[in-house]
Design an enzyme around this catalytic site. Structure first.
Site, PDB file in Angstrom:
ATOM      1  N   VAL A 182       0.834  -1.205   0.000  1.00  0.00           N
ATOM      2  CA  VAL A 182       0.000   0.000   0.000  1.00  0.00           C
ATOM      3  C   VAL A 182       0.868   1.254   0.000  1.00  0.00           C
ATOM      4  CG1 VAL A 182      -1.647   1.342   1.372  1.00  0.00           C
ATOM      5  CG2 VAL A 182      -1.979  -1.119   1.056  1.00  0.00           C
ATOM      6  N   ASP A 193      -3.590  21.401 -43.013  1.00  0.00           N
ATOM      7  CA  ASP A 193      -4.261  21.832 -44.226  1.00  0.00           C
ATOM      8  C   ASP A 193      -3.936  23.310 -44.437  1.00  0.00           C
ATOM      9  OD1 ASP A 193      -5.977  21.766 -46.413  1.00  0.00           O
ATOM     10  OD2 ASP A 193      -7.691  22.395 -45.218  1.00  0.00           O
ATOM     11  N   ASP A 212     -10.102  15.826 -44.991  1.00  0.00           N
ATOM     12  CA  ASP A 212      -9.097  15.754 -43.925  1.00  0.00           C
ATOM     13  C   ASP A 212      -9.407  14.668 -42.899  1.00  0.00           C
ATOM     14  OD1 ASP A 212      -7.550  18.102 -44.718  1.00  0.00           O
ATOM     15  OD2 ASP A 212      -9.323  19.240 -44.137  1.00  0.00           O
TER      16      ASP A 212
END
Length: 910
Positions: A272, A319, A636
């Site tokens: 733990v 683009d 695209d």
């Protein structure tokens, strides 16, 4: 195919279908819509937040704790898992809802022929064989073959990325590039000018638009780099924690001679201690904070992990049209035989002027310029509604003619007044064969034949040239000068338009009626040229510069021409003039090896098809690049889906592009991508700060157990399992969330993206967490434990192992760890910069976390019911004085280390 044969094959006519036949076809073909990718059920989306590697580890830890009898411990671990899963789902659900609202569209209506009558129908109801009307401003609702067409031009940029509209006519011509057939109009495009009637040949997913959407949806989205890294980190932590747990389990049995069940609980405590139970919620919250910051900067992130992925981006495939540029054609230059003029101002807003030698020019006082403006204004079918405040415009017509409208406004030309004096009485529409448009105007007893068109076609019809208001015969030298000017503009990627006119006496209406292409477009007087381009976005220059400083490569991938692409790339600083331009045709012929070699240098891609954009992104990924792909058109979408992160434009983007993307720019601002990259880098840096912060508490959590173990039980456990969990799940998490909101350190965008083989948990963090911060905290917390025992009489008396004294000792150990973590929270805020220069109190969230964790410590210490669960008891006043002093020397020691590092680094640079 002849039109009659096509209509017969579609079992329709020029008057369309009957309602009965249309109903049958709707049942066969379904609605005319693009189906979105099949969404997972909300239940599955919800459950996936509980099955990550770290989540599974926590489920198993909870089960082990319960089986060992530590019911409270198991419940606490499971509660953390549940809270984190719900929170992750809620964040992503909010993002999805925002995306859905952004993509919601109003119904599109179309004038359709049914039962021989024109009806206004929802475009969803169109079927193959339907006949519908088109006019300027209409969206094309389906793939269709033109039956009639008058001066029709269609904006196909959503499909091709090409700025200039395509001319459409009934007669077939193949055109240049894909989707350039003159007699076909495609779904997802828009009519810029003219009118027509068409018969539907494909609807919905069978359209070219739909086929690209289908290609996009077939792509499987790969795990983000952060998801992969978190999985790797989980495995590392699991192995470390399990290894230490097994070691302590064996040692407890054979060295301390502990019973097996107690040894197991002891080992579980060590596991733990080394498992950061707060990792998932803190990572989720850190990413969520990044999402919120980006939303405030107009970037909508659909997936939390995309924020950090942007920070790792090494290449952006962008683009051109509408992304790097404004998608608004603008006249830059005017060339007349008497000289050249420049035009200031960009876009469809009247915010510039015509200049000569940087001085404004009044077109009304310059005869040749006034004549060109007259032709540009009157030989024009486009209307522009400008808004000087928003700098946006609505156009009804073509971008080229819109640029001429704005040019006339900038020049101060009074179009409305001139039209009253010289009304249009006839038009010879533009067609792609002759590449010219002619309008005929009458002023008193004179007819003015105004012509505009492509230089290569129009100049051959010119016999005279206007110079200083006087027409003279055009010479070979004149034509050479005109062609030289045109070539100069073409080399800059500008598109030129030629203007000419002829003036003849008006006789009668029969004379006007007899003016046709053959006898009207001849013996013209050449007036001049305009050169125009789609201007770059104003903010793109700084954005590109920042990307280069951050060692992020930007590759333009466009459907536009080579010259235009290279011109824009050079102008905005994307590439140098030596960059290689690869066309789609060349790309098809390139081998994978040749493409990889080309991608290593300066490169621009022009005239590319959708599947080629996908190929470019995919190849870059095989080269080890983290790729972000931007775009707005349906063309695209496949690349957006394939990329590590797809970025779509929210204003001009198509639904398909938005659906495929990870992030949507709600203002279409490319600069937001750079801000997102910076935010992503900050998120990653903050995650490392968080890891450093939580792992440094592992040492003081583990050292008490080691003292117990190696003293063979002579030193009672200074820290219980529930107290360890208090640190991991309670006090540690709150300041860690503050670290997750820390701003990016100065200079983060001047560093290269992190290497792919770099990891969140690296040697530097491990050394710093365990051997530096952890070691200091271990010494301090151990001293705190013995501080209480010394007061109780140790070493003359045995160390306390039960009762109030023992509870006070363990509470003091826990409290000392918490106050060491207060110092660690301050120290972890920067890597090398002084915390005092950053501002000790500049991060309010950290201080809120510190205050809350102190309050939590007090609640656990002073609340009777919780005291028993967490084995704690109230501390004395002198204990609190001791605790409050702890952070001061730890912060000062770290400040000295950072000062020494900065000085050494500065010396090495000098």
């Amino acid at each position: 195919m002849p039109m009659n044969d096509l209509l017969e094959s579609l079992k329709t006519s020029e008057l369309g279908l009957t309602e009965g036949e249309a109903t049958k076809r709707q049942q066969k073909y379904g609605p005319n819509t693009i189906h979105r990718e099949k969404q997972q059920s909300q239940l599955l989306v919800f459950l996936k937040n509980f099955i990550s590697l770290m989540a599974i580890l926590l489920w198993v830890s909870g089960i082990i704790a319960m089986l060992s009898g530590s019911i409270e411990l198991g419940i606490a671990i499971w509660a953390v898992n549940i809270i984190n899963g719900v929170f992750s789902y809620w964040q992503e659900h909010r993002a999805a809802k925002a995306t859905d609202s952004l993509m919601a569209m109003l119904p599109t209506y179309t004038r359709v022929y049914r039962d021989g009558k024109v009806k206004q129908l929802n475009a969803l109801d169109l079927v193959p064989g339907d006949v519908f009307d088109l006019q300027a401003g209409n969206a094309v609702p389906a793939d269709a073959r033109l039956i009639t067409a008058t001066s029709m031009q269609v904006d196909q940029s959503a499909l091709t990325g090409e700025t200039v509209p395509e001319s459409k006519s009934v007669a077939f011509a193949s055109g240049e590039g894909k989707y350039a057939e003159t007699n076909i109009v495609y779904a997802g495009t828009a009519v810029g000018a003219g009118t027509g009637r068409a018969v539907v040949i494909a609807t919905g997913m069978n359209t070219e638009f739909g086929k690209i959407a289908s290609l996009t949806q077939k792509q499987n989205k790969e795990s983000s780099p952060l998801q992969l890294e978190l999985n790797r980190l989980t495995k590392q932590i699991s192995l470390i924690a399990m290894g230490i747990g097994i070691l302590f389990f064996i040692t407890a049995i054979f060295f301390v001679h502990y019973p097996v069940d107690q040894s197991f609980i002891f080992a579980l405590g060590m596991i733990v201690a080394f498992i950061p139970e707060g990792l998932l919620p803190t990572v989720t919250l850190s990413l969520a904070q990044g999402v919120q910051k980006m939303a405030r900067r107009h970037a909508l992130v659909k997936d939390l992990n995309s924020v950090e992925t942007l920070g790792e981006t090494t290449v952006i495939c962008s683009d051109k049209t509408g992304t790097l540029t404004q998608n608004q054609m603008t006249v830059n230059h005017i060339w007349l035989p008497t000289g050249e003029y420049t035009v200031s101002g960009q876009g469809y807003v009247n915010n510039g002027q015509v200049q000569r030698n940087d001085q404004p020019v009044d077109c009304t006082s310059t005869t040749d310029l006034n004549r060109l403006m007259s032709i540009a204004a009157l030989n024009n079918d486009t209307k522009v509604q400008s808004d000087t405040q928003s700098k946006k415009a609505k156009i009804l017509g073509t971008p080229t003619e819109a640029a001429l409208v704005i040019l006339c406004e900038k020049a101060g030309f009074d179009t409305a007044h001139t039209l009253k004096i010289m009304p249009r009485i006839k038009e010879l529409p533009f067609d792609s064969r002759r590449k010219m448009m002619t309008t005929i105007h009458r002023e008193n007893d004179q007819l003015f034949i105004y012509v505009k068109g492509a230089l290569s076609d129009l100049l051959a019809h010119c016999t005279t040239i206007q110079e200083n208001g006087i027409s003279r015969a055009i010479t070979a030298a004149d034509k050479k000068a005109i062609n030289a000017a045109n070539e100069k503009y073409a080399a800059k990627g500008l598109r030129s338009l030629t203007f000419a006119y002829r003036e003849v006496p008006f006789k009668n209406q029969n004379q006007v009626d007899g003016l046709e292409i053959a006898n009207a477009e001849r013996q013209l007087t050449f007036v001049g040229l305009t050169a125009m381009s789609d201007p770059p976005r104003p903010e793109i220059y700084d954005a590109v510069k920042k990307c280069h400083e951050a060692s992020i490569k930007i590759i333009m991938v466009t459907g536009d021409s080579q010259l235009t692409a290279k011109s824009i790339a050079t102008e905005i600083g994307l590439t140098s003039n030596q960059a290689r331009v690869v066309t789609g045709k060349e790309l098809d012929e390139m081998s994978d090896a040749d493409l990889k070699k080309a991608l290593k240098g300066e490169i621009i891609f022009a005239r590319v098809a959708p599947e080629q954009k996908y190929k470019i992104v995919s190849t870059l990924q095989t080269m080890g690049e983290v790729v972000a792909s931007t775009g707005d058109g349906v063309n695209d979408a496949p690349a957006l889906k394939k990329a590590n992160i797809g970025v779509a434009m929210g204003v001009t983007g198509t639904d398909v592009a938005k659906d495929a993307a990870n992030m949507i720019l709600t203002d279409d601002n490319f600069a937001s991508i750079v801000a997102a990259v910076e935010e992503g880098r900050a998120v990653y840096s903050n995650l490392q700060k968080f890891l450093l912060y939580i792992f440094n508490s592992n040492m003081p959590e583990a050292v008490p157990s080691a003292l117990f173990l190696f003293s063979r039980g002579l030193i009672p456990l200074p820290l219980t399992i529930m107290q360890i969990l208090t640190v991991d799940l309670g006090t540690d998490m709150l300041p860690a969330l503050g670290l997750g909101s820390e701003k990016a350190e100065p200079g983060v965008m001047k560093l290269p993206p992190r290497a792919r083989n770099a990891h969140l948990l690296n040697k530097r963090i491990i050394w710093k967490a365990f051997a530096w911060y952890g070691a200091i905290a271990s010494v301090v917390s151990t001293l705190a434990y013995f501080f209480v025992n010394i007061e109780a009489g140790w070493p003359n008396q045995p160390l306390m192992s039960s009762g109030v004294g023992y509870s006070r000792a363990t509470t003091m150990t826990l409290a000392a760890i918490i106050f060491c973590q207060i110092a660690a929270a301050m120290n972890c805020r920067t890597t090398t910069e002084s915390i005092f220069k950053l501002g000790l109190f500049s991060n309010h969230l950290i201080w809120t976390g510190i205050i809350v964790e102190i309050i939590l410590l007090m609640i656990l210490s002073y609340t009777p019911g919780l005291q028993a669960v967490f084995h704690m008891t109230p501390l004395l006043g002198k204990d609190w004085i001791f605790l409050c002093i702890i952070p001061i020397p730890i912060v000062l020691i770290e400040e000295c280390r950072k000062w020494f590092f900065r000085k050494r680094h500065s010396t090495s640079i000098n």
